[in-house]
Design a protein around this motif. Sequence first.
Motif, PDB file in Angstrom:
ATOM      1  N   ARG A 154       0.842  -1.186   0.000  1.00 35.15           N
ATOM      2  CA  ARG A 154       0.000   0.000   0.000  1.00 35.15           C
ATOM      3  C   ARG A 154       0.889   1.252   0.000  1.00 35.15           C
ATOM      4  NH1 ARG A 154      -2.851   2.011   4.693  1.00 35.15           N
ATOM      5  NH2 ARG A 154      -4.596   3.198   3.869  1.00 35.15           N
ATOM      6  N   GLY A 155       0.632   2.193  -0.923  1.00 35.26           N
ATOM      7  CA  GLY A 155       1.417   3.420  -0.975  1.00 35.26           C
ATOM      8  C   GLY A 155       2.642   3.334  -1.869  1.00 35.26           C
ATOM      9  N   ASP A 156       2.897   2.183  -2.433  1.00 34.65           N
ATOM     10  CA  ASP A 156       4.003   2.062  -3.397  1.00 34.65           C
ATOM     11  C   ASP A 156       3.545   2.544  -4.776  1.00 34.65           C
ATOM     12  OD1 ASP A 156       5.567   1.004  -1.408  1.00 34.65           O
ATOM     13  OD2 ASP A 156       5.596  -1.041  -2.196  1.00 34.65           O
ATOM     14  N   GLU A 157       4.513   2.699  -5.661  1.00 34.67           N
ATOM     15  CA  GLU A 157       4.241   3.291  -6.974  1.00 34.67           C
ATOM     16  C   GLU A 157       4.766   2.404  -8.091  1.00 34.67           C
ATOM     17  OE1 GLU A 157       4.978   7.702  -8.255  1.00 34.67           O
ATOM     18  OE2 GLU A 157       6.821   6.588  -8.557  1.00 34.67           O
ATOM     19  N   VAL A 158       4.021   2.407  -9.206  1.00 32.93           N
ATOM     20  CA  VAL A 158       4.470   1.701 -10.407  1.00 32.93           C
ATOM     21  C   VAL A 158       4.606   2.707 -11.549  1.00 32.93           C
ATOM     22  CG1 VAL A 158       2.058   1.014 -10.856  1.00 32.93           C
ATOM     23  CG2 VAL A 158       3.908  -0.116 -12.093  1.00 32.93           C
ATOM     24  N   ILE A 159       5.716   2.631 -12.274  1.00 34.50           N
ATOM     25  CA  ILE A 159       5.944   3.451 -13.476  1.00 34.50           C
ATOM     26  C   ILE A 159       5.475   2.646 -14.677  1.00 34.50           C
ATOM     27  CG2 ILE A 159       7.711   4.513 -14.944  1.00 34.50           C
ATOM     28  CD1 ILE A 159       9.400   4.898 -12.388  1.00 34.50           C
ATOM     29  N   LEU A 160       4.630   3.257 -15.516  1.00 32.45           N
ATOM     30  CA  LEU A 160       4.099   2.529 -16.678  1.00 32.45           C
ATOM     31  C   LEU A 160       3.609   3.517 -17.729  1.00 32.45           C
ATOM     32  CD1 LEU A 160       0.771   0.893 -15.333  1.00 32.45           C
ATOM     33  CD2 LEU A 160       1.567   3.168 -14.907  1.00 32.45           C
ATOM     34  N   ALA A 169      14.277   9.182 -14.651  1.00 29.82           N
ATOM     35  CA  ALA A 169      13.965  10.457 -13.996  1.00 29.82           C
ATOM     36  C   ALA A 169      12.700  10.368 -13.139  1.00 29.82           C
ATOM     37  CB  ALA A 169      13.801  11.548 -15.060  1.00 29.82           C
ATOM     38  N   ALA A 170      11.824   9.415 -13.458  1.00 28.86           N
ATOM     39  CA  ALA A 170      10.553   9.295 -12.718  1.00 28.86           C
ATOM     40  C   ALA A 170      10.708   8.510 -11.416  1.00 28.86           C
ATOM     41  CB  ALA A 170       9.504   8.623 -13.602  1.00 28.86           C
ATOM     42  N   ILE A 171      11.829   7.825 -11.260  1.00 31.72           N
ATOM     43  CA  ILE A 171      12.041   7.048 -10.032  1.00 31.72           C
ATOM     44  C   ILE A 171      12.264   8.027  -8.888  1.00 31.72           C
ATOM     45  CG2 ILE A 171      13.522   5.363  -8.864  1.00 31.72           C
ATOM     46  CD1 ILE A 171      14.218   4.262 -11.705  1.00 31.72           C
ATOM     47  N   LYS A 172      11.418   7.939  -7.861  1.00 29.88           N
ATOM     48  CA  LYS A 172      11.461   8.965  -6.809  1.00 29.88           C
ATOM     49  C   LYS A 172      12.518   8.613  -5.759  1.00 29.88           C
ATOM     50  CE  LYS A 172       6.751  10.297  -7.740  1.00 29.88           C
ATOM     51  NZ  LYS A 172       6.796   9.587  -9.027  1.00 29.88           N
ATOM     52  N   PRO A 173      13.198   9.645  -5.249  1.00 25.49           N
ATOM     53  CA  PRO A 173      14.171   9.398  -4.185  1.00 25.49           C
ATOM     54  C   PRO A 173      13.473   8.946  -2.901  1.00 25.49           C
ATOM     55  CG  PRO A 173      14.251  11.703  -4.947  1.00 25.49           C
ATOM     56  CD  PRO A 173      13.099  11.060  -5.626  1.00 25.49           C
ATOM     57  N   ASP A 174      14.246   8.323  -2.020  1.00 21.67           N
ATOM     58  CA  ASP A 174      13.723   7.886  -0.728  1.00 21.67           C
ATOM     59  C   ASP A 174      13.557   9.123   0.150  1.00 21.67           C
ATOM     60  OD1 ASP A 174      13.048   6.655   1.580  1.00 21.67           O
ATOM     61  OD2 ASP A 174      14.961   5.637   1.895  1.00 21.67           O
ATOM     62  N   ASP A 175      12.352   9.619   0.232  1.00 23.19           N
ATOM     63  CA  ASP A 175      12.061  10.894   0.894  1.00 23.19           C
ATOM     64  C   ASP A 175      10.621  10.783   1.366  1.00 23.19           C
ATOM     65  OD1 ASP A 175      10.850  13.556   1.050  1.00 23.19           O
ATOM     66  OD2 ASP A 175      12.641  14.335   0.070  1.00 23.19           O
ATOM     67  N   ALA A 176      10.359  11.247   2.568  1.00 23.82           N
ATOM     68  CA  ALA A 176       9.026  11.085   3.160  1.00 23.82           C
ATOM     69  C   ALA A 176       7.927  11.776   2.357  1.00 23.82           C
ATOM     70  CB  ALA A 176       9.026  11.608   4.595  1.00 23.82           C
ATOM     71  N   HIS A 177       8.304  12.700   1.450  1.00 28.78           N
ATOM     72  CA  HIS A 177       7.284  13.362   0.642  1.00 28.78           C
ATOM     73  C   HIS A 177       6.714  12.463  -0.444  1.00 28.78           C
ATOM     74  CE1 HIS A 177       9.530  16.809   2.247  1.00 28.78           C
ATOM     75  NE2 HIS A 177       8.386  17.459   2.138  1.00 28.78           N
ATOM     76  N   PHE A 178       7.472  11.445  -0.817  1.00 24.55           N
ATOM     77  CA  PHE A 178       7.159  10.723  -2.051  1.00 24.55           C
ATOM     78  C   PHE A 178       6.604   9.324  -1.785  1.00 24.55           C
ATOM     79  CE2 PHE A 178      10.991  13.273  -3.546  1.00 24.55           C
ATOM     80  CZ  PHE A 178      10.223  14.294  -4.066  1.00 24.55           C
ATOM     81  N   ALA A 179       5.788   8.864  -2.740  1.00 22.54           N
ATOM     82  CA  ALA A 179       5.453   7.430  -2.770  1.00 22.54           C
ATOM     83  C   ALA A 179       6.747   6.664  -3.039  1.00 22.54           C
ATOM     84  CB  ALA A 179       4.438   7.155  -3.866  1.00 22.54           C
ATOM     85  N   ARG A 180       6.771   5.404  -2.595  1.00 15.95           N
ATOM     86  CA  ARG A 180       7.963   4.571  -2.844  1.00 15.95           C
ATOM     87  C   ARG A 180       7.841   3.934  -4.212  1.00 15.95           C
ATOM     88  NH1 ARG A 180       6.406   2.512   2.778  1.00 15.95           N
ATOM     89  NH2 ARG A 180       4.780   1.741   1.398  1.00 15.95           N
ATOM     90  N   THR A 181       8.717   4.327  -5.136  1.00 15.46           N
ATOM     91  CA  THR A 181       8.690   3.700  -6.457  1.00 15.46           C
ATOM     92  C   THR A 181       9.192   2.268  -6.304  1.00 15.46           C
ATOM     93  OG1 THR A 181       9.266   5.852  -7.376  1.00 15.46           O
ATOM     94  CG2 THR A 181       9.351   3.966  -8.867  1.00 15.46           C
ATOM     95  N   ARG A 182       8.418   1.321  -6.821  1.00 17.50           N
ATOM     96  CA  ARG A 182       8.707  -0.076  -6.515  1.00 17.50           C
ATOM     97  C   ARG A 182       8.833  -0.931  -7.766  1.00 17.50           C
ATOM     98  NH1 ARG A 182      10.938  -3.449  -5.292  1.00 17.50           N
ATOM     99  NH2 ARG A 182      10.219  -5.483  -4.618  1.00 17.50           N
TER     100      ARG A 182
END
Length: 360
Positions: free
Chosen positions: A72-78, A118-131
């Motif tokens: 829950r809260g993770d992200e997929v690039i597509l 470029a879309a892969i988000k850094p590990d930062d509390a602001h961002f969803a976790r790109t997975r």
Amino acid sequence: MPDFRSDTVTRPTPAMRDAMATAPLGDDVFGDDPSVNALQQEAADALGFADALFVPSGTQSNLIALMSHCERGDEVILGQQAHTYRWEAGGMAVLGSIQPQPLEHRPDGTLNPALIAAAIKPDDAHFARTRLVALENTIGGKVLPPDYPAEVAQIAKAAGLAMHLDGARLFNAAVAQTAPADGPAPSRAAVVDAARAICRSFDSVSVCLSKGLGAPVGSLLLGSRPFIARARRHRKMLGGGLRQAGVLAAAGRHALAHHLVRLHDDHRHAIALATGLRRAAQGNGALAGRLRVVDPQTNMVFVEVDRGIGGALARHLADAAIQVTGAERGDVLLQRWVTHLDVDAADVETVVAALERFEG
Ligand SMILES: *Cc1c(COP(=O)(O)O)cnc(C)c1O
């Protein structure tokens, strides 16, 4: 009634029905349906995975895959046009609490690797976790370039992301890579090798049995043993655990054994259809200059019809009992013609003859 709406409209052949009627059955939720187990084992072996799971639909297969890769809260690039993003009722958001990060496709169907990175988000509390990165092959009837998945996988792996392939039409891609549509059909072994090579860059792959392969129901999700164990729980959660599913798995086994190479026929018919459509567009009739035909790479022919004649042409085809899908896009009607097991060369000729009779 020639039906070019989709390769999902096929009916099981008599030989497939025989295989279904005589299939040994068990209860697949207990894991003891021999036909389901055989299908899963055969597919995993053929495509180079440790395990596989038979599921009711491609939509459920993709959703299970995303839920098994992502919390829950993770992200997929597509891709913006990815089936999983656009055509699955937002299931990943509704049921998986997974955030999609869509990217525009390039004209060949690929996503620009630099934009993925470029879309892969850094590990930062602001961002969803790109997975996860999810690709699709074929995409809109196009085959991804053979080296492309490995290029994306390198970027994904470097960032600790998993890779999923929506390979609803994986075997169309494999056939197209193996044998040009205007040449001889490939061998089954060559098609399987090509499909396995495509799969190599992915942690999980979903394949539809109910499209060009001609089974009435079902998809396969492939991956590692721990991945498929998680997927099995999600399948149950989503209501996809079936009991005497072997009656359906038998159709899938028959399709994998007998219907891979014949996808080449569909690709040949798509070329013939495109050629006939283009002839109608170049002739002196009512369609002259009013159709633009995209060269097919697999079993789909996309045609742009000028809006001025789109409605009349759609009515003319319906009157001739020819079925095809169309969607309005700005100034054009975008038709999609799909070839499959239940349309043959004569059906293609029926379409071309009907277009030649069109008077506007
Ligand atoms: C058809 C399709 C699906 C979904 O399959 P269903 O069995 O119709 O749910 C998923 N991805 C792609 C690319 C498809 O074409």
